[in-house]
Structures are given as structure tokens and as C-alpha cells.
Design a protein around this motif. Structure first.
Motif, PDB file in Angstrom:
ATOM      1  N   SER A 106     -94.014 -95.329 -11.336  1.00  0.00           N
ATOM      2  CA  SER A 106     -93.413 -94.158 -10.689  1.00  0.00           C
ATOM      3  C   SER A 106     -94.317 -92.940 -10.821  1.00  0.00           C
ATOM      4  O   SER A 106     -94.492 -92.177  -9.858  1.00  0.00           O
ATOM      5  N   ARG A 148     -89.044 -95.192  -5.387  1.00  0.00           N
ATOM      6  CA  ARG A 148     -87.946 -96.133  -5.597  1.00  0.00           C
ATOM      7  C   ARG A 148     -88.300 -97.519  -5.079  1.00  0.00           C
ATOM      8  O   ARG A 148     -88.005 -98.534  -5.725  1.00  0.00           O
ATOM      9  N   HIS A 152     -88.191-100.361  -7.892  1.00  0.00           N
ATOM     10  CA  HIS A 152     -86.863-100.991  -7.935  1.00  0.00           C
ATOM     11  C   HIS A 152     -86.886-102.423  -8.469  1.00  0.00           C
ATOM     12  O   HIS A 152     -85.961-102.810  -9.189  1.00  0.00           O
ATOM     13  N   HIS A 198     -78.736 -96.743  -4.092  1.00  0.00           N
ATOM     14  CA  HIS A 198     -79.588 -95.971  -4.992  1.00  0.00           C
ATOM     15  C   HIS A 198     -80.371 -94.925  -4.211  1.00  0.00           C
ATOM     16  O   HIS A 198     -80.422 -93.748  -4.593  1.00  0.00           O
ATOM     17  N   GLU A 202     -79.936 -90.753  -4.262  1.00  0.00           N
ATOM     18  CA  GLU A 202     -81.049 -89.870  -4.614  1.00  0.00           C
ATOM     19  C   GLU A 202     -81.368 -88.890  -3.488  1.00  0.00           C
ATOM     20  O   GLU A 202     -81.645 -87.716  -3.735  1.00  0.00           O
TER      21      GLU A 202
END
Length: 312
Positions: A106, A148, A152, A198, A202
Motif C-alpha cells: 500500500s 485497495r 485486497h 470495501h 472508502e
């Protein structure tokens, strides 16, 4: 002249040596991120077990501030102590490795994408304050979505490793075995179960937080107020806390879909129904009044629907 140039050269050399290189900065960021991830992992572990509805400890009788007797479920410390009793202290860090990898990826993705986005945004002209907010939020949304997508799969592995505590399974072990197991049973799609709620949560969080902070700073904070600048600096932080409460159900649904029908006891009847989609999961939680399950670590009351009579 020679004597005057020599000291200045030495000072310049010292300053150059003291200046951290980009590699040093990146290494420090990675190490700091891994450390924070490791320290906070027990919190997220307990939170996940509460989210999936695992309550191994009985509730205790307590009273509210108004003197009313209610049943309270165990808080974080009692829950963590139970995990230690079952799995030892190392058990609190089940599923940590995928999270550290996820944090590292990330950081890299965000850094690279942010550089490209900022480089492209410099071509734009002068904008209004609201237009600037839209541009910055759009950039943050792109960065968040790409991050993401990249991380993920590791979130899925971490959640499933932690969820094994409920049924005492050993289906998911190390990261490599997790990858092989998920790919064999579910294909590439298995690495992205639960990603839709998700991402929606966000994105909704980013837009609501940034727009609310802008409107409050623009129209609610008076310029004549002596502490206006200080108030504005905290507005986005406060809005983040408020909006995170509203978007929490998206995160809950995402985590439940991650373990849904994956072969673990926590995602199968009788512990949990098999959901056809994340909307099915949302409706089920809404009917049960559990959309905010796991949002608190302390003073967790037993839901009214499952509240037994309190004997004197």
C-alpha cells in the motif's frame, strides 16, 4: 582564500552527509508502517472476531449511568486474555504476515500513484476552492482504489487466517499456502471477495469527509473568530471520526463476505447463513440490528433481540 573555503566545504559536506536519502526515508516509512501494523494487530484481531459474531465469553450484569441493569459483553482486554489462554501470546498475532505485506505494498502503490497524479494535475488552471476540493478528493479516490485493488488479496488471507480461531481450523497457514488454497478453490475471484463494499465505503468516506470539512470551514467558521485557523485545522479530523461511524457497515459487510462460504465454520450455517451477495449480507444484518457489530471494544451491550431476562 584557501583557509576560508575549507571550512565552508567541510560544512557543506557535513550537511550533505546528514541529509537523508530517498532510500533511507522509504526504509524508515516501511519499518514504521510494519511496526504500527504489528502493534495494532491484536486490536483488529479482536474486532474481526466480534464482527463475525464469535462471543466465547458470557455477558456480565452491569448498570448504566441512570442505574438501569443491563448485560455487557466482554471488552477488548477480556477477549484478548481469552485468546492468550487458548493460543498463547503468539495467538494474538495470527494473520499478521499478510497485513505487513499489505501495508508495505500500500505504501509503495500510494507513493508511486500520488507522484503520477500530482504530475498530471499540475497542468490544470486556476480553480475555485470547491473545485480544488473536488480535484484533491478525486486524486485521493484514485490512489485509494488502486491501493485497495493491490492489497485486497492479502486482506482476504489475513481475515481468513484470523477467522480460523472460531472453528479451530488449520486450513489457511502461511501466505504461500493461502494463495494456493484460495486459487485452487475459488480462482482469481477468491482474492477479491468483499472488495465492492470495501471500496464503496472508502470512496463514500473520502467524499463525505472532504466535502463536509470544506463546507464547515467555508460557511460555519467565522473569519472574525480569533481561533478560526485552529478550528479549521481540526475540522477534517473530526469529520473523519463522524463519517467513519456512518460508513462502518460497509467495512463490516466486506469482512463478512471475505469469510462467507469459504470452508470455515465461521462462514457457514449454523454460525452464519450463506450470502448470495454483499447486499444480501447487508439486508440480513440490518434485519438483525447488527450493522454496527464490532464498532466498539468497550461497553458492548447484548443486543435487545437476544437479551435474556436478568434475574435479581
Amino acid at each position: 582564500m584557501e583557509s576560508s573555503e575549507s571550512p565552508s566545504g567541510e560544512v557543506a559536506g557535513d550537511e550533505q552527509e546528514a541529509t537523508p536519502t530517498p532510500v533511507d526515508v522509504d526504509t524508515a516509512v516501511f519499518v514504521l508502517g510494519a511496526g504500527v501494523t504489528a502493534i495494532t494487530h491484536p486490536l483488529l484481531y479482536v474486532k474481526l472476531l466480534i464482527q463475525v459474531g464469535h462471543e466465547p465469553l458470557p455477558p456480565t450484569v452491569g448498570t448504566t449511568m441512570f442505574g438501569r441493569r443491563v448485560l455487557y459483553l466482554p471488552g477488548f482486554f477480556s477477549y484478548a486474555q481469552h485468546i492468550v489462554q487458548v493460543d498463547g501470546k503468539r495467538g494474538l498475532f495470527r494473520g499478521l504476515s499478510p497485513r505487513i505485506v499489505s501495508s508495505t505494498i500500500s505504501t509503495v502503490v500510494r507513493c508511486k500513484v500520488k507522484q503520477q497524479v500530482e504530475r498530471l494535475s499540475k497542468k490544470g488552471g486556476v480553480q475555485t476552492s470547491l473545485g480544488k476540493v473536488f480535484q484533491e478528493t478525486s486524486q485521493e479516490m484514485i490512489i485509494q482504489c488502486l491501493s485497495r485493488v493491490a492489497t485486497h488479496p492479502f486482506h482476504v488471507m489475513s481475515v481468513r487466517c484470523m477467522a480460523q480461531f472460531v472453528g479451530r481450523e488449520v486450513k489457511y497457514g502461511g501466505m504461500f499456502s493461502c494463495m494456493v488454497k484460495i486459487f485452487k478453490e475459488e480462482g482469481v475471484a477468491g482474492f477479491y471477495v468483499g472488495i465492492v463494499p470495501h471500496v464503496l465505503g472508502e470512496v463514500l468516506f473520502l467524499w463525505c469527509c472532504n466535502l463536509l470539512a470544506h463546507f464547515i470551514n467555508t460557511y460555519a467558521v467565522d473569519e472574525s473568530f480569533s481561533q478560526a485557523s485552529a478550528v479549521r485545522s481540526y475540522t477534517k479530523f473530526v469529520m473523519g471520526i463522524a463519517v467513519s461511524v456512518l460508513t462502518y457497515p460497509f467495512m463490516l459487510v466486506a469482512d463478512l463476505m471475505t469469510v462467507n462460504n469459504c470452508g470455515l465454520a465461521v462462514g457457514l450455517p449454523p454460525r452464519s447463513p450463506v450470502f448470495n451477495s454483499w447486499l444480501h449480507c447487508w439486508n440480513h444484518l440490518s434485519q438483525k440490528g447488527h450493522l454496527f457489530r464490532g464498532s466498539s471494544f468497550f461497553f458492548r451491550r447484548v443486543p435487545v433481540s437476544s437479551l435474556p431476562p436478568i434475574e435479581d
